[in-house]
Design a protein around this motif. Structure first.
Motif, PDB file in Angstrom:
ATOM      1  N   THR A  47       0.385  -1.339  -0.134  1.00 33.81           N
ATOM      2  CA  THR A  47      -0.050  -0.082   0.214  1.00 33.81           C
ATOM      3  C   THR A  47       0.818   1.509   0.092  1.00 33.81           C
ATOM      4  O   THR A  47      -0.114   2.136  -0.153  1.00 33.81           O
ATOM      5  CB  THR A  47      -0.902  -0.464   0.811  1.00 33.81           C
ATOM      6  OG1 THR A  47      -0.332   0.035   1.792  1.00 33.81           O
ATOM      7  CG2 THR A  47      -1.506  -1.013   1.451  1.00 33.81           C
ATOM      8  N   ALA A  48       2.018   1.212  -0.385  1.00 31.20           N
ATOM      9  CA  ALA A  48       3.788   2.180  -0.354  1.00 31.20           C
ATOM     10  C   ALA A  48       2.464   3.467  -1.622  1.00 31.20           C
ATOM     11  O   ALA A  48       2.190   3.144  -2.558  1.00 31.20           O
ATOM     12  CB  ALA A  48       4.507   1.724   0.228  1.00 31.20           C
ATOM     13  N   LYS A 240      -8.420   3.887   8.941  1.00 32.91           N
ATOM     14  CA  LYS A 240      -6.016   4.440   8.809  1.00 32.91           C
ATOM     15  C   LYS A 240      -6.208   4.461   7.073  1.00 32.91           C
ATOM     16  O   LYS A 240      -6.047   4.997   6.185  1.00 32.91           O
ATOM     17  CB  LYS A 240      -5.271   4.623   9.077  1.00 32.91           C
ATOM     18  CG  LYS A 240      -4.362   5.217   9.343  1.00 32.91           C
ATOM     19  CD  LYS A 240      -3.175   4.711  10.471  1.00 32.91           C
ATOM     20  CE  LYS A 240      -2.712   4.856   9.942  1.00 32.91           C
ATOM     21  NZ  LYS A 240      -1.056   5.026  11.239  1.00 32.91           N
TER      22      LYS A 240
HETATM   23  C1  ACO Z   1       0.094   9.417   2.599  1.00 28.90           C
HETATM   24  C2  ACO Z   1       0.454   8.212   3.315  1.00 28.90           C
HETATM   25  O1  ACO Z   1       0.025   8.017   4.311  1.00 28.90           O
HETATM   26  S1  ACO Z   1       1.400   7.305   2.168  1.00 28.90           S
HETATM   27  C3  ACO Z   1       1.681   5.818   2.657  1.00 28.90           C
HETATM   28  C4  ACO Z   1       1.717   5.328   3.959  1.00 28.90           C
HETATM   29  N1  ACO Z   1       1.868   4.001   4.458  1.00 28.90           N
HETATM   30  C5  ACO Z   1       2.949   3.359   3.549  1.00 28.90           C
HETATM   31  O2  ACO Z   1       3.455   3.846   2.701  1.00 28.90           O
HETATM   32  C6  ACO Z   1       3.006   1.568   4.247  1.00 28.90           C
HETATM   33  C7  ACO Z   1       3.747   1.458   4.197  1.00 28.90           C
HETATM   34  N2  ACO Z   1       3.798   1.803   6.097  1.00 28.90           N
HETATM   35  C8  ACO Z   1       2.363   1.084   6.518  1.00 28.90           C
HETATM   36  O3  ACO Z   1       2.605  -0.606   6.733  1.00 28.90           O
HETATM   37  C9  ACO Z   1       2.776   1.441   7.913  1.00 28.90           C
HETATM   38  O4  ACO Z   1       3.074   2.797   8.276  1.00 28.90           O
HETATM   39  C10 ACO Z   1       3.674   0.767   9.504  1.00 28.90           C
HETATM   40  C11 ACO Z   1       3.871  -0.634   9.384  1.00 28.90           C
HETATM   41  C12 ACO Z   1       5.485   1.572   8.502  1.00 28.90           C
HETATM   42  C13 ACO Z   1       3.578   1.682  10.682  1.00 28.90           C
HETATM   43  O5  ACO Z   1       1.892   1.430  11.312  1.00 28.90           O
HETATM   44  P1  ACO Z   1       1.739   2.732  11.926  1.00 28.90           P
HETATM   45  O6  ACO Z   1       0.038   2.453  12.414  1.00 28.90           O
HETATM   46  O7  ACO Z   1       1.695   3.984  11.866  1.00 28.90           O
HETATM   47  O8  ACO Z   1       1.748   1.906  13.646  1.00 28.90           O
HETATM   48  P2  ACO Z   1       0.909   1.313  14.928  1.00 28.90           P
HETATM   49  O9  ACO Z   1       1.046  -0.501  14.381  1.00 28.90           O
HETATM   50  O10 ACO Z   1       2.050   1.353  15.588  1.00 28.90           O
HETATM   51  O11 ACO Z   1      -0.021   2.657  14.788  1.00 28.90           O
HETATM   52  C14 ACO Z   1      -0.059   3.402  15.789  1.00 28.90           C
HETATM   53  C15 ACO Z   1      -1.703   3.944  15.168  1.00 28.90           C
HETATM   54  O12 ACO Z   1      -2.695   3.630  15.770  1.00 28.90           O
HETATM   55  C16 ACO Z   1      -2.994   4.063  17.200  1.00 28.90           C
HETATM   56  N3  ACO Z   1      -3.304   3.690  17.954  1.00 28.90           N
HETATM   57  C17 ACO Z   1      -2.076   2.568  18.487  1.00 28.90           C
HETATM   58  N4  ACO Z   1      -3.284   1.914  19.463  1.00 28.90           N
HETATM   59  C18 ACO Z   1      -4.074   2.234  19.556  1.00 28.90           C
HETATM   60  C19 ACO Z   1      -6.155   1.334  19.695  1.00 28.90           C
HETATM   61  N5  ACO Z   1      -6.114   1.202  20.790  1.00 28.90           N
HETATM   62  N6  ACO Z   1      -6.967   2.535  19.707  1.00 28.90           N
HETATM   63  C20 ACO Z   1      -7.252   3.156  18.552  1.00 28.90           C
HETATM   64  N7  ACO Z   1      -5.760   3.811  18.013  1.00 28.90           N
HETATM   65  C21 ACO Z   1      -4.697   2.818  18.584  1.00 28.90           C
HETATM   66  C22 ACO Z   1      -1.731   4.901  17.537  1.00 28.90           C
HETATM   67  O13 ACO Z   1      -2.862   6.026  17.753  1.00 28.90           O
HETATM   68  C23 ACO Z   1      -1.600   5.493  15.796  1.00 28.90           C
HETATM   69  O14 ACO Z   1      -1.567   6.648  15.198  1.00 28.90           O
HETATM   70  P3  ACO Z   1      -1.307   7.102  14.113  1.00 28.90           P
HETATM   71  O15 ACO Z   1      -1.288   6.574  12.895  1.00 28.90           O
HETATM   72  O16 ACO Z   1      -2.601   8.234  14.083  1.00 28.90           O
HETATM   73  O17 ACO Z   1      -0.567   8.217  14.965  1.00 28.90           O
END
Ligand code: ACO
Ligand code: HSE
Length: 341
Positions: A47-48, A240
């Protein structure tokens, strides 16, 4: 950073269909040096997108191992993705209408063919390093098998030689969720969003680990009737993805992932892997349940002279995106002059 569009020549897909008037979105950072031998090509995962500095911070960017001050970095969006390359949301030149769930079936080899055409267009004849994790690693491997002469170094993380029955089953469970959403079959922008939300929640189970969930999502001792942390986390992660991705692209790309098999038509996987001419680093993640260490060992066992390392992480499969300090450490070992091919 500007995003460029490369218009592809008609592409004959592995399925036998021709993808006409397709395009690839890509970005570059840094400058080619005089010898044109400082190219780093990054292949992205499911999904990047082409903006590698946004999704691989800590590894690619100013002050990182792959610093645009030193390297000419290229990252192209894959065909089928909703981040700028031709996707199910684009109009079919024959009808003027988006194809949605009827978009041609893509394979990993098709994704690579599109990026190989871009590489030729850019005139890059010597790639110093090709790097990718997960679906990005599948592309990097496929490309390195096809073109043993093109890449000096190959770095693959949390990937495999063939997508496993386990991985396909996870993908099918996610597609079932999307297909159960009536707006998906209706074929419209945003169709399948509810299904995509559930699909991402399923996928997260394979991207994380038991201990990652237990450590970060266990409820307080006195918790009883309020919503569980793990539940809101799953829902939040689904929301998200829905906010930034598309169900039709998700289905197209997960199907492409299922086709991945380096050995197809090449006398099997060991024979295919023996074709790799690049110096290779294979990195596995200890807690990865989707692309387990056994798959990384298979790669390293058959790629001539490959270096194999295990990255000890609690993040599971997504460690390839998050553990950039550890990946940097292994890159430093790999590129150290003492490691001979
Ligand atoms: C425009 C763009 O976004 S471009 C594309 C970006 N993405 C990509 O390229 C794909 C690759 N990236 C990914 O798959 C992900 O971003 C990853 C794997 C690198 C990291 O995943 P994340 O979701 O950031 O990490 P994690 O699993 O720790 O979750 C953290 C998030 O969950 C939220 N969260 C954690 N626990 C809970 C809970 N119990 N209930 C609700 N929300 C929660 C946090 O507040 C945080 O929110 P935020 O993302 O709004 O800051
Ligand atoms: N978390 C990755 C998928 C795992 O390879 C992504 O969303 O692209």
């Amino acid at each position: 950073m500007k995003e460029y569009i490369f218009n592809l020549p008609d592409l004959l897909l592995e399925s036998g269909e021709t993808l006409a008037s397709a395009h690839v979105a890509y970005r570059t950072w840094g400058q080619l040096n005089a010898d044109r031998d400082n190219v780093v090509w990054v292949c992205h995962a499911l999904t990047a997108n082409a903006d590698v500095l946004s999704w691989w911070p800590g590894l690619v960017g100013p002050g990182c191992y792959f610093d645009p001050a030193d390297w000419f970095i290229v990252c192209a969006n894959v065909l089928g993705s909703c981040y700028g390359s031709t996707s199910p949301l684009d109009a079919d030149p024959a009808t003027g209408q988006p194809r949605y769930q009827h978009f041609p079936r893509l394979s990993i080899r098709d994704l690579v063919a599109a990026h190989e055409a871009l590489r030729q267009e850019l005139g890059l004849e010597d790639i110093h390093t090709i790097i990718g994790g997960s679906l990005g690693g599948q592309q990097a491997l496929e490309w390195a098998v096809q073109r043993p002469d093109l890449f000096d170094n190959l770095v693959v993380i949390a990937t495999n030689a063939r997508h496993s029955a386990w991985g396909i089953a996870f993908n099918e469970a996610q597609r079932l969720a999307i297909e159960a959403d009536p707006t998906y079959a209706a074929g419209q922008p945003g169709g399948g969003d509810d299904g995509l939300r559930a699909a991402r929640a399923i996928a997260l189970l394979s991207y994380r680990s038991y201990s990652a969930y237990v450590d970060s999502q266990t409820d307080p001792e006195d918790h009883l009737l309020r919503e569980h942390r793990a539940s809101t986390y799953q829902r939040y992660q689904g929301d998200k993805l829905v906010a930034r991705f598309d169900a039709y692209s998700y289905v197209a790309l997960s199907r492409a992932m299922d086709t991945h098999n380096l050995g197809r038509g090449r006398g099997g996987i060991p024979a295919a892997l023996r074709r790799v001419g690049a110096r290779t680093l294979v990195l596995g993640i200890t807690s990865d349940v989707l692309f387990p260490l056994s798959e990384q060992r298979e790669l390293a066992n058959h790629i001539p002279g490959a270096m194999y390392a295990e990255l000890d992480s609690r993040y599971g499969h997504d460690g390839f995106l998050l553990e950039t300090s550890a990946i940097t450490h292994f890159l430093e070992l790999f590129y150290a002059p003492t490691f001979a091919h």
